[in-house]
Write a protein that holds these residues in place. Sequence first.
Motif, PDB file in Angstrom:
ATOM      1  N   UNK A 144       0.843  -1.217   0.000  1.00 23.47           N
ATOM      2  CA  UNK A 144       0.000   0.000   0.000  1.00 23.47           C
ATOM      3  C   UNK A 144       0.871   1.258   0.000  1.00 23.47           C
ATOM      4  N   UNK A 145       1.954   1.233   0.783  1.00 22.65           N
ATOM      5  CA  UNK A 145       2.877   2.373   0.811  1.00 22.65           C
ATOM      6  C   UNK A 145       3.556   2.557  -0.545  1.00 22.65           C
ATOM      7  N   UNK A 146       3.891   1.461  -1.192  1.00 22.49           N
ATOM      8  CA  UNK A 146       4.529   1.527  -2.510  1.00 22.49           C
ATOM      9  C   UNK A 146       3.574   2.110  -3.543  1.00 22.49           C
ATOM     10  N   UNK A 147       2.331   1.694  -3.498  1.00 22.33           N
ATOM     11  CA  UNK A 147       1.326   2.217  -4.429  1.00 22.33           C
ATOM     12  C   UNK A 147       1.139   3.717  -4.205  1.00 22.33           C
ATOM     13  N   UNK A 148       1.112   4.122  -2.958  1.00 21.54           N
ATOM     14  CA  UNK A 148       0.985   5.550  -2.637  1.00 21.54           C
ATOM     15  C   UNK A 148       2.205   6.325  -3.147  1.00 21.54           C
ATOM     16  N   UNK A 149       3.387   5.762  -2.964  1.00 26.60           N
ATOM     17  CA  UNK A 149       4.614   6.382  -3.464  1.00 26.60           C
ATOM     18  C   UNK A 149       4.590   6.479  -4.990  1.00 26.60           C
ATOM     19  N   UNK A 150       4.093   5.447  -5.653  1.00 25.68           N
ATOM     20  CA  UNK A 150       4.028   5.431  -7.118  1.00 25.68           C
ATOM     21  C   UNK A 150       3.139   6.547  -7.656  1.00 25.68           C
ATOM     22  N   UNK A 151       2.112   6.906  -6.905  1.00 30.04           N
ATOM     23  CA  UNK A 151       1.180   7.949  -7.353  1.00 30.04           C
ATOM     24  C   UNK A 151       1.871   9.300  -7.497  1.00 30.04           C
ATOM     25  N   UNK A 152       2.992   9.485  -6.804  1.00 32.30           N
ATOM     26  CA  UNK A 152       3.701  10.763  -6.883  1.00 32.30           C
ATOM     27  C   UNK A 152       4.802  10.752  -7.949  1.00 32.30           C
ATOM     28  N   UNK A 153       4.942   9.653  -8.670  1.00 37.01           N
ATOM     29  CA  UNK A 153       6.004   9.509  -9.673  1.00 37.01           C
ATOM     30  C   UNK A 153       5.461   9.744 -11.081  1.00 37.01           C
ATOM     31  N   UNK A 154       6.388  10.033 -11.970  1.00 38.03           N
ATOM     32  CA  UNK A 154       6.040  10.186 -13.381  1.00 38.03           C
ATOM     33  C   UNK A 154       7.072   9.424 -14.198  1.00 38.03           C
ATOM     34  N   UNK A 155       6.608   8.657 -15.179  1.00 36.35           N
ATOM     35  CA  UNK A 155       7.525   7.902 -16.026  1.00 36.35           C
ATOM     36  C   UNK A 155       8.305   8.851 -16.930  1.00 36.35           C
ATOM     37  N   UNK A 156       9.559   8.516 -17.164  1.00 42.60           N
ATOM     38  CA  UNK A 156      10.430   9.315 -18.026  1.00 42.60           C
ATOM     39  C   UNK A 156      10.187   8.930 -19.485  1.00 42.60           C
ATOM     40  N   UNK A 157      10.098   9.930 -20.336  1.00 46.21           N
ATOM     41  CA  UNK A 157       9.973   9.698 -21.785  1.00 46.21           C
ATOM     42  C   UNK A 157      11.380   9.648 -22.357  1.00 46.21           C
ATOM     43  N   UNK A 158      11.776   8.504 -22.885  1.00 44.69           N
ATOM     44  CA  UNK A 158      13.135   8.356 -23.409  1.00 44.69           C
ATOM     45  C   UNK A 158      13.076   7.399 -24.597  1.00 44.69           C
ATOM     46  N   UNK A 159      13.751   7.737 -25.682  1.00 41.40           N
ATOM     47  CA  UNK A 159      13.812   6.857 -26.852  1.00 41.40           C
ATOM     48  C   UNK A 159      14.766   5.698 -26.595  1.00 41.40           C
TER      49      UNK A 159
END
Length: 189
Positions: A65-80
Amino acid sequence: MNSGHHIGINGIDVPYTLSHRKVKRARLEFRAGMLNVVVPKSFPDHEQLILRHRLWVYRRYTDSLATIENAASKKLVERHDAEFRELVLSFTTKIADELGVSPEKVTFRKMKTKWGSCSSAGRLNFNRHLMHLPEYLVEYVVFHEMAHLIELRHSPRFWQMIDSRFGDRSHYDKELSAYWYLIRDSVPK
């Protein structure tokens, strides 16, 4: 497989799936934040099995649950892809000099359960999903796999190498787990 099961542990309602399979031993496993209970076809009481391991289940579930909450504050990097490969190879070169090692081969592929691997022959494999992570986490994974060129197992010596470079390893591991959830829910397989 039966889903939709729940069990109360320490005041928390823990959802789980139940699978009756042709296995010798019952087991509990956590995958992607979900408790999976796998039991032999004639297993008498799967709830008793869960309750016998309730502390482990509780810790794993609250961690997820803590990991899911932490993931909500992240953004995936756009990289080729080419940019990603260049980044990993630049870290590999830099870390090879730092550790005094050289990988036999570096490859990239999609992996379902890990960020990277190192074979006993010195071949490094990196999960292509790493391309969505910030540079500092890519560097951490590359260093981790390259440290295996010195110490193949996760021995105290291995963790000492990791800790000497990165200090708070648990921070990096929590970040990697958060991005794993994000990738699992956002990136096509």
